[in-house]
Design a protein around this motif. Structure first.
Motif, PDB file in Angstrom:
ATOM      1  N   UNK A 111       0.754  95.387 141.112  1.00 49.50           N
ATOM      2  CA  UNK A 111       1.371  95.497 139.749  1.00 49.50           C
ATOM      3  C   UNK A 111       2.616  96.487 139.933  1.00 49.50           C
ATOM      4  N   UNK A 112       3.835  96.060 140.017  1.00 44.59           N
ATOM      5  CA  UNK A 112       5.121  96.713 140.142  1.00 44.59           C
ATOM      6  C   UNK A 112       5.774  97.222 138.863  1.00 44.59           C
ATOM      7  N   UNK A 113       5.828  98.595 138.765  1.00 40.71           N
ATOM      8  CA  UNK A 113       6.056  99.165 137.501  1.00 40.71           C
ATOM      9  C   UNK A 113       7.525  99.094 137.237  1.00 40.71           C
ATOM     10  N   UNK A 114       8.027  99.163 136.150  1.00 41.17           N
ATOM     11  CA  UNK A 114       9.431  99.254 135.678  1.00 41.17           C
ATOM     12  C   UNK A 114      10.179 100.055 136.783  1.00 41.17           C
TER      13      UNK A 114
ATOM     14  N   UNK B 254       4.038 101.109 142.618  1.00 42.83           N
ATOM     15  CA  UNK B 254       3.189 100.261 142.304  1.00 42.83           C
ATOM     16  C   UNK B 254       1.614 100.557 142.313  1.00 42.83           C
ATOM     17  N   UNK B 255       0.539  99.798 141.581  1.00 43.78           N
ATOM     18  CA  UNK B 255      -0.562  99.979 141.793  1.00 43.78           C
ATOM     19  C   UNK B 255      -1.218  98.600 142.256  1.00 43.78           C
ATOM     20  N   UNK B 256      -2.155  98.646 142.986  1.00 40.08           N
ATOM     21  CA  UNK B 256      -2.715  97.541 143.872  1.00 40.08           C
ATOM     22  C   UNK B 256      -4.195  97.649 143.699  1.00 40.08           C
ATOM     23  N   UNK B 257      -4.808  96.400 143.020  1.00 42.35           N
ATOM     24  CA  UNK B 257      -6.186  96.482 142.666  1.00 42.35           C
ATOM     25  C   UNK B 257      -6.699  95.208 143.303  1.00 42.35           C
ATOM     26  N   UNK B 258      -7.688  95.679 144.318  1.00 41.17           N
ATOM     27  CA  UNK B 258      -8.483  94.455 145.104  1.00 41.17           C
ATOM     28  C   UNK B 258      -9.568  94.173 144.455  1.00 41.17           C
ATOM     29  N   UNK B 259      -9.614  92.557 144.336  1.00 40.06           N
ATOM     30  CA  UNK B 259     -10.757  92.041 143.867  1.00 40.06           C
ATOM     31  C   UNK B 259     -11.840  91.394 144.917  1.00 40.06           C
TER      32      UNK B 259
END
Length: 379
Positions: A125-128, A133-138
């Motif tokens: 997720x790249x912020x405005x 950025x936040x990175x969420x691993x699945x």
């Protein structure tokens, strides 16, 4: 709170930049504008092409263009998707695939049957403003309800209940993987990037390796990786072994491997920013050639121009501005080798990303972890 004191999103607890910095006396070197940086990049790219002695800029430009494989995700999924949030942020689904065909066979293991799995999955997720950025691993072993989906060739695949997350990719490729992620999260994926094993290994070698420090010995015969505790510059084979290892350190779970992957990605981002590609036109071209061969993208990114523009928009995000977490999960009581989504905590993550806000720390507290955090750090 004034605009000057508002912290940038993406890094919980970060105080951001509060007011202007004191300037040193005397003349300061004027920082390069983004336009000037782009001109320098284009100049070095052209110089690299001339050094290689091809038949002109146009030929090698189209050669790089021809390297890129793309999938028309929008056409395959149609209109039955989460609504795109128009707040300046972007969501990118990044997959690492272990194809069982061609040069990937000896890296992924198994027969050369042409099959492939999504070995790694991350929502970036790249912020405005594109400064954090936040990175969420699945976790690939997460049990999910896979929705009915249509693959890029028009084939339809039935829905399935309580199946492993990575079955979405092996069943219907990129389009079904995106459909499953959107179904689980309720978030629209704006872009898709897939990197294969052999391309990843070559890219690390082209960069000259990635420095990391390990705090424990790692010995995993399955991923062919043996490292003593200490500082190392990992070549492509070792880097691939590190991001795939799960038995050499931690509790042997996929969650532990994710922690190693996240640490390596931060080290890789740091190395990319430090490596002197602008001093060598040939190196710049070789990296571009390897990178474009390694990736499969959604059709919106399926050209050199689009990829350069996309990458240029992310270049301001350093490793210190990346907040990396694992999707909140718990071990499955019926099978310790599988995990299930902690729906209440996961919803906190998806809600934060939808609103372009930092992921709250409580969203990942008390969830299952792989006990490999801190084993690898950037050197």
């Amino acid at each position: 709170m004034s605009a000057e004191s508002t912290p940038e999103p993406g890094i919980p607890g970060d105080s951001g930049t509060n007011g202007p910095r004191d300037r040193a006396k005397g003349r300061r070197r004027k920082p390069r504008s983004e336009h000037r940086k782009a001109l320098i990049l284009m100049a070095w790219t052209a110089a690299g092409i001339l050094v290689l002695g091809g038949t002109g800029v146009g030929y090698l430009y189209f050669k790089l263009n021809g390297n890129i494989k793309s999938v028309d995700i929008n056409q395959a999924l149609g209109s039955d998707r989460p609504t795109k949030v128009d707040n300046g942020s972007e969501n990118i689904l990044v997959l690492g695939s272990d194809s069982r065909s061609g040069s990937n066979r000896k890296l992924g293991g198994g027969a050369d049957d042409g099959s492939a799995r999504s070995d790694t999955a991350m929502i970036v997720h790249v912020y405005k403003g594109h400064k954090s950025a936040s990175v969420v691993s699945i976790p690939r072993d997460t049990l999910v309800d896979r929705p009915q989906c249509t693959d890029a060739k028009g084939g339809t695949h039935d829905a399935a209940t309580a199946v492993m997350f990575n079955s979405a990719y092996s069943t219907g490729g990129a389009a079904c993987a995106v459909k499953t992620v959107e179904s689980v999260t309720g978030l629209r994926m704006d872009h898709y990037l897939e990197v294969d094993f052999s391309g990843f290994q070559k890219l690390i070698d082209e960069l000259g390796g990635v420095p990391v420090t390990t705090t424990k010995d790692i010995d995993d015969k399955q991923s062919h990786l043996t490292l003593k505790a200490g500082t190392h510059t990992l070549n492509g084979r070792q880097a691939l072994g590190l991001v795939r290892t799960r038995h050499g350190v931690g509790d042997g779970s996929d969650l532990g491997r994710i922690q190693l992957q996240q640490a390596f990605i931060k080290a890789l981002v740091t190395q990319v920013k430090q490596v002197g590609i602008f001093t060598s036109p040939k190196k710049l071209y070789d990296l571009a050639d390897t990178a474009t061969r390694a990736v499969t993208t959604d059709s919106d990114l399926g050209s050199v121009d689009s990829l350069m523009s996309f990458a240029g928009g992310l270049q301001g995000i350093g490793s210190s501005r990346m907040h990396m977490v694992t999707m909140p999960v718990q071990y499955d009581p019926a099978d310790p080798n599988r995990v299930i989504i902690d729906k209440a905590k996961a919803q906190q993550v998806w809600d934060a990303l939808r609103k372009d806000l930092p992921i709250p720390p409580n969203a990942t507290k008390g969830t299952a972890s792989g006990e490999a955090k801190g084993v690898v750090t950037a050197s």
